[in-house]
Structure formats: C-alpha cells, structure tokens
Design a protein around this motif. Structure first.
Motif, short mmCIF file in Angstrom:
data_model
loop_
_atom_site.label_atom_id
_atom_site.label_comp_id
_atom_site.label_asym_id
_atom_site.label_seq_id
_atom_site.Cartn_x
_atom_site.Cartn_y
_atom_site.Cartn_z
N ASP A 118 33.46 27.25 34.65
CA ASP A 118 33.01 26.35 34.50
C ASP A 118 31.59 25.46 33.67
O ASP A 118 31.92 24.85 33.01
N LEU A 119 30.91 26.00 34.37
CA LEU A 119 29.35 25.28 34.53
C LEU A 119 29.10 25.79 33.31
O LEU A 119 28.10 24.76 32.43
N LEU A 120 29.01 27.03 32.97
CA LEU A 120 28.87 27.89 31.58
C LEU A 120 29.93 26.85 30.53
O LEU A 120 28.98 26.68 29.65
N GLU A 121 30.42 26.60 30.69
CA GLU A 121 31.63 25.61 29.60
C GLU A 121 31.96 24.37 29.61
O GLU A 121 31.26 24.31 28.31
N GLY A 122 31.15 23.67 30.59
CA GLY A 122 30.54 22.55 30.44
C GLY A 122 29.22 21.97 29.86
O GLY A 122 29.16 21.00 29.95
N GLY A 123 28.32 23.39 29.40
CA GLY A 123 27.14 22.49 29.42
C GLY A 123 26.49 22.31 30.40
O GLY A 123 26.01 20.97 30.17
N VAL A 124 26.46 21.55 31.32
CA VAL A 124 26.23 21.08 33.09
C VAL A 124 24.72 21.94 33.40
O VAL A 124 25.15 23.28 32.75
N GLY A 125 23.75 21.71 33.60
CA GLY A 125 22.84 22.85 34.33
C GLY A 125 23.43 23.37 35.37
O GLY A 125 23.76 22.53 36.16
N ILE A 126 23.12 25.55 35.10
CA ILE A 126 23.95 25.61 36.25
C ILE A 126 23.13 25.82 37.16
O ILE A 126 24.19 25.28 38.10
N GLU A 127 22.21 25.54 38.09
CA GLU A 127 21.34 25.66 38.77
C GLU A 127 21.88 24.97 39.66
O GLU A 127 22.53 24.59 40.83
N GLN A 128 22.07 23.09 38.65
CA GLN A 128 22.48 21.99 39.62
C GLN A 128 23.44 21.97 39.62
O GLN A 128 24.16 21.89 41.17
N GLY A 129 24.15 22.49 39.48
CA GLY A 129 25.86 22.61 39.30
C GLY A 129 25.99 23.22 40.47
O GLY A 129 27.16 23.22 41.63
N ILE A 130 25.24 24.34 40.55
CA ILE A 130 25.92 25.93 42.31
C ILE A 130 25.39 24.78 43.40
O ILE A 130 25.66 25.25 44.41
N LYS A 131 23.96 24.38 42.69
CA LYS A 131 23.35 23.09 44.43
C LYS A 131 24.71 22.13 44.54
O LYS A 131 24.66 22.67 46.09
N ASP A 132 24.75 21.79 44.13
CA ASP A 132 26.38 20.90 43.99
C ASP A 132 27.58 21.05 44.99
O ASP A 132 27.79 20.85 45.56
N ARG A 133 27.65 22.72 44.35
CA ARG A 133 29.46 23.08 45.15
C ARG A 133 28.41 23.70 46.24
O ARG A 133 29.56 23.75 47.41
N LEU A 134 26.85 24.56 46.65
CA LEU A 134 27.10 24.91 47.54
C LEU A 134 26.43 23.63 49.03
O LEU A 134 27.18 23.99 49.96
N ALA A 135 26.68 22.82 48.23
CA ALA A 135 26.19 21.51 49.38
C ALA A 135 27.39 20.74 49.47
O ALA A 135 27.66 20.68 50.92
N ALA A 136 28.21 20.64 49.15
CA ALA A 136 30.05 20.17 48.71
C ALA A 136 30.61 20.73 50.04
O ALA A 136 31.34 20.97 50.74
N VAL A 137 30.61 22.74 49.90
CA VAL A 137 31.09 23.11 51.29
C VAL A 137 30.48 22.92 52.27
O VAL A 137 30.59 23.21 53.72
N ALA A 138 28.72 22.98 52.51
CA ALA A 138 28.14 23.25 53.36
C ALA A 138 28.20 21.75 54.08
O ALA A 138 28.76 21.28 55.47
N ASN A 139 28.40 20.79 53.63
CA ASN A 139 29.05 19.12 53.90
C ASN A 139 30.53 18.87 54.50
O ASN A 139 30.49 18.52 55.26
#
Length: 151
Positions: A118-139
């Motif tokens: 969905d990050l690829l489809e959404g045009g979101v910065g992939i690296e930042q999108g992954i970082k956001d999700r990593l932090a969300a799980v950890a937090n």
C-alpha cells in the motif's frame, strides 16, 4: 569488505534487540535499506532509554512483506490465531492498517510484519512509511511497559 569485517557486522546485528528482515520474495538488494532501518530503530530505542535495564529489554523481529492480507492468510493456514483486537490468546495477532504483530510478554519478544504494497500504491515515501510502522509497533508494545515513545 573482507570476510572478517562481514562476520563482525553480522555478529553485531545478531545482538541488536530489534531486527528487520524482508520476506524471501524481496530482492537481496534491499539489504542496505534493511540495515539502515535496523540501525535507525535501535538508535531511537537507545535514545528513549529502552535499554537502560539489561534485565528488561524488549526484542522485536520485524519482517517486511508485500501484502499483509496474504501473510495473515499464510499464518491462518499454519494454525496461528489472527485477532483484530487485543486478544490475550497465546497466538493472537494485533492487526492494524499496514502492520500486524504478536507480542509474547513472558519472553518480551514481538514478531511483526510490515506491509509495503500500500505504500507503493499510495505514493507515500516508502522509507518513511516503513519507519512510521516500525515505530507504531514498537510504541504500542513499549507503552504497555511505560517506556518513552520512539520518535
């Protein structure tokens, strides 16, 4: 890089409490990005003093997957329980948009899958999108123990 240097790096990475890998269907060319993300999230945890008590260190095993739905179907096929809410069953998975994780409190370990399709489809910065999700799980897991949120 010499064989000894590669071995030293591999040993250091094995000791990190937060690891990131990619599903086997991804190219091995992602390895530098995975290493960068792994160093980033471990540094965030270090800055937030998550490693202050050596007897209490949360560990995370993140895997990037193309599709979360596909991965959850694979888990169901192998008998793991998938739970969209915060159930307490031993094999329950917390499923959110873009990621799913299972936290085992008795071992302080978390297994998590981070979707990228969905990050690829959404045009979101992939690296930042992954970082956001990593932090969300950890937090999410860290907040259960009163740890400072990762930024």
């Amino acid at each position: 890089m010499t064989k000894a240097e590669a071995q030293t790096i591999a040993e250091l990475q094995q000791e990190l409490p937060i690891t990131i890998a990619a599903d086997s269907r991804f190219s091995s060319s992602l390895k530098p990005l995975l290493t960068q993300l792994e160093m980033w999230i471990n540094f965030q945890a270090l800055k937030a003093d998550w490693y202050g008590n050596e007897d209490f260190v949360l560990s995370f095993d993140f895997t990037l997957v193309r599709s979360l739905d596909e991965k959850m179907q694979q888990l169901k096929a192998t008998g793991a329980s998938c739970n969209a809410s915060n159930g307490s069953a031993a094999a329950a998975w917390n499923i959110e948009k873009g990621y799913a994780y299972h936290y085992e409190s008795s071992k302080l370990t978390t297994i998590a899958f981070i979707a990228v399709d969905d990050l690829l489809e959404g045009g979101v910065g992939i690296e930042q999108g992954i970082k956001d999700r990593l932090a969300a799980v950890a937090n999410s897991v860290g907040s259960e123990h009163g740890l400072l949120a990762l930024s």
